[in-house]
Design an enzyme around this catalytic site. Structure first.
Site, PDB file in Angstrom:
ATOM      1  N   SER A 169       0.825  -1.211   0.000  1.00  9.62           N
ATOM      2  CA  SER A 169       0.000   0.000   0.000  1.00  9.62           C
ATOM      3  C   SER A 169       0.863   1.266   0.000  1.00  9.62           C
ATOM      4  O   SER A 169       1.801   1.400   0.782  1.00  9.62           O
ATOM      5  CB  SER A 169      -0.916   0.022   1.232  1.00  9.62           C
TER       6      SER A 169
ATOM      7  N   LYS B 150     -14.088  -3.881   1.166  1.00  4.49           N
ATOM      8  CA  LYS B 150     -14.968  -2.749   0.832  1.00  4.49           C
ATOM      9  C   LYS B 150     -16.461  -3.084   0.856  1.00  4.49           C
ATOM     10  O   LYS B 150     -17.274  -2.272   1.275  1.00  4.49           O
ATOM     11  CB  LYS B 150     -14.588  -2.182  -0.541  1.00  4.49           C
TER      12      LYS B 150
ATOM     13  N   ASN C 259     -14.869   2.621   1.266  1.00  5.61           N
ATOM     14  CA  ASN C 259     -13.403   2.600   1.336  1.00  5.61           C
ATOM     15  C   ASN C 259     -12.856   3.568   2.386  1.00  5.61           C
ATOM     16  O   ASN C 259     -11.651   3.627   2.597  1.00  5.61           O
ATOM     17  CB  ASN C 259     -12.772   2.903  -0.038  1.00  5.61           C
TER      18      ASN C 259
ATOM     19  N   TYR D 189      -1.154   1.483 -11.743  1.00  9.98           N
ATOM     20  CA  TYR D 189      -0.161   2.571 -11.766  1.00  9.98           C
ATOM     21  C   TYR D 189       1.267   2.042 -11.618  1.00  9.98           C
ATOM     22  O   TYR D 189       2.226   2.786 -11.720  1.00  9.98           O
ATOM     23  CB  TYR D 189      -0.455   3.611 -10.666  1.00  9.98           C
TER      24      TYR D 189
ATOM     25  N   GLY E   8     -13.162  -5.339 -17.456  1.00 11.54           N
ATOM     26  CA  GLY E   8     -13.059  -5.754 -16.058  1.00 11.54           C
ATOM     27  C   GLY E   8     -14.339  -5.449 -15.306  1.00 11.54           C
ATOM     28  O   GLY E   8     -14.909  -4.360 -15.448  1.00 11.54           O
ATOM     29  N   ALA E   9     -14.788  -6.424 -14.524  1.00  9.26           N
ATOM     30  CA  ALA E   9     -16.029  -6.255 -13.766  1.00  9.26           C
ATOM     31  C   ALA E   9     -15.854  -6.748 -12.334  1.00  9.26           C
ATOM     32  O   ALA E   9     -16.771  -7.281 -11.725  1.00  9.26           O
ATOM     33  CB  ALA E   9     -17.167  -7.000 -14.464  1.00  9.26           C
TER      34      ALA E   9
ATOM     35  N   ASP F  33     -13.756   6.301  -3.817  1.00  7.81           N
ATOM     36  CA  ASP F  33     -13.198   5.689  -5.036  1.00  7.81           C
ATOM     37  C   ASP F  33     -13.938   6.152  -6.293  1.00  7.81           C
ATOM     38  O   ASP F  33     -13.326   6.412  -7.329  1.00  7.81           O
ATOM     39  CB  ASP F  33     -13.330   4.157  -4.990  1.00  7.81           C
TER      40      ASP F  33
ATOM     41  N   ASN G 141     -15.680  -8.610 -19.672  1.00  6.39           N
ATOM     42  CA  ASN G 141     -14.977  -9.255 -18.560  1.00  6.39           C
ATOM     43  C   ASN G 141     -14.789 -10.732 -18.878  1.00  6.39           C
ATOM     44  O   ASN G 141     -15.585 -11.317 -19.614  1.00  6.39           O
ATOM     45  CB  ASN G 141     -15.799  -9.109 -17.265  1.00  6.39           C
TER      46      ASN G 141
END
Ligand SMILES: NC(=O)c1ccc[n+]([C@@H]2O[C@H](COP(=O)([O-])OP(=O)(O)OC[C@H]3O[C@@H](n4cnc5c(N)ncnc54)[C@H](OP(=O)(O)O)[C@@H]3O)[C@@H](O)[C@H]2O)c1
Length: 313
Positions: free
Chosen positions: A26, A77, A98, A251, A157-158, A132, A181
């Site tokens: 993190s 979450k 979150n 990232y 993506g799902a 988010d 997805n």
């Protein structure tokens, strides 16, 4: 910068942090601690590896220990929605939390952030927020200079992040939304959610028709995190030169094979750093109820991720 000055920690020091499993990578402590220091706060931000079955106990414990608040990452979450006492409107449409703020019933009879209460309140509660969803839209708007509203978007993506991004894009009135997805049934579930909540948005499961131009393609899969990952889209079904912009939620690495291919196809590109940054900025605003130094947080995050003095394990 020295992040943890042990001479500075005293009985009045407040704590916040992030819970996840795993948590070792993190970047949130590296981003929040310099910002809190720059704001003159006697606060520390820590990271904790917490198993889902212990989440309820940990949240209650942190509240009674006087923590300011907590961030939650995978896999907490969705679970947290049922554990908080109060769900802020920012979390209600997505069913995902979150950010938690611990609050106390102050002597004047009002619920306040716990750290602002004068005495140690005997009545406390936790409020769940979601930062988010706004963060992904803010990142796309600021980094790709795309309005979002009225744009056509393909989301790859799902999972947790793809679902919230798709719902949020729909709430921002995109013109068309294409959902792809590996497990197609997850797209179908999201499509139904969007049709119920945002019936004016045209939402389809599958790639756009061949040669149809779209404004944005978003990678919300985890493909690209590892160098031996497959590509997140099917080249036989979709050509990146049909998209004007590409956003990757990943990232690290800074340029995934998806972003590289998109850049080479002429797309404007951005990686997921801004999304991580803006969810953290909003969380710190919720806790402090003050303006926070975004530039300090961005610089700290970039140093931590791209110029680490100690390589990530
Ligand atoms: N920048 C940020 O702040 C930020 C925030 C959150 C997430 N993220 C990134 O967003 C990505 C998704 O995160 P998440 O929380 O949504 O994770 P998640 O809930 O685990 O979802 C993972 C997604 O990737 C797909 N996937 C995984 N392995 C695959 C494979 N081998 N082939 C095809 N598809 C595969 C999954 O498809 P299935 O449904 O078929 O399993 C699912 O759509 C991750 O890379 C994460 O790092 C970034």
């Amino acid at each position: 910068m020295k992040l943890l000055d042990f001479n500075r920690i005293g009985a009045r020091t407040r704590y916040c942090g992030v819970l996840g499993h795993p948590i070792g990578h993190s970047g949130s402590p590296a981003m929040h601690n310099p910002a809190m220091m720059a704001m003159g706060l006697d606060w520390n931000y820590l990271a904790f590896d917490v198993l889902p079955e212990n989440l309820a106990d940990v949240l209650r414990g942190a509240m009674w220990m006087g923590f300011v608040g907590l961030n939650l990452t995978v896999p907490h979450k969705l679970l947290a929605c049922d554990l908080v006492d109060h769900l802020d409107v920012s979390a209600q449409p997505w069913g995902a939390v979150n950010t938690i703020r611990f609050e106390g019933l102050d002597a004047d009879g009002h619920w306040k952030p716990l750290w602002k209460c004068r005495d140690s309140p005997t009545q406390r509660r936790m409020t769940g927020f979601n930062t988010d969803a706004n963060a992904v839209i803010r990142a796309i708007r600021e980094e790709l200079e795309l309005p979002v509203s009225g744009n056509s978007v393909l989301v790859l993506g799902a999972g947790g992040a793809g679902r919230v991004a798709s719902l949020k894009l729909a709430s921002e009135s995109v013109s068309k939304l294409f959902l792809v997805n590996r497990t197609q049934s997850r797209c179908e579930t999201i499509r139904q959610e969007i049709q119920q909540q945002f019936p004016t948005v045209e939402v389809m499961v599958g790639y756009p028709p061949a040669h149809q131009k779209i404004d944005l393609v978003v990678n919300a899969t985890s493909l690209g995190l590892r160098s031996d990952d497959d590509l997140p889209w099917d080249k036989t079904q979709f050509q990146l030169n049909n998209a004007a912009n590409a956003y990757d939620m990943i990232y690290q690495p800074a340029e995934t094979p998806f972003l590289k291919a998109a850049r080479e196809a002429g797309c404007r590109t951005s990686n997921g750093l801004g999304m991580l940054l803006y969810q953290g900025v909003a969380a710190l605003e919720i806790w402090t109820e003050r303006h926070v130094p975004t530039a300090t947080m961005r610089e700290a995050l970039m140093s931590h991720i791209y110029r680490p003095s100690h390589p990530h394990s």
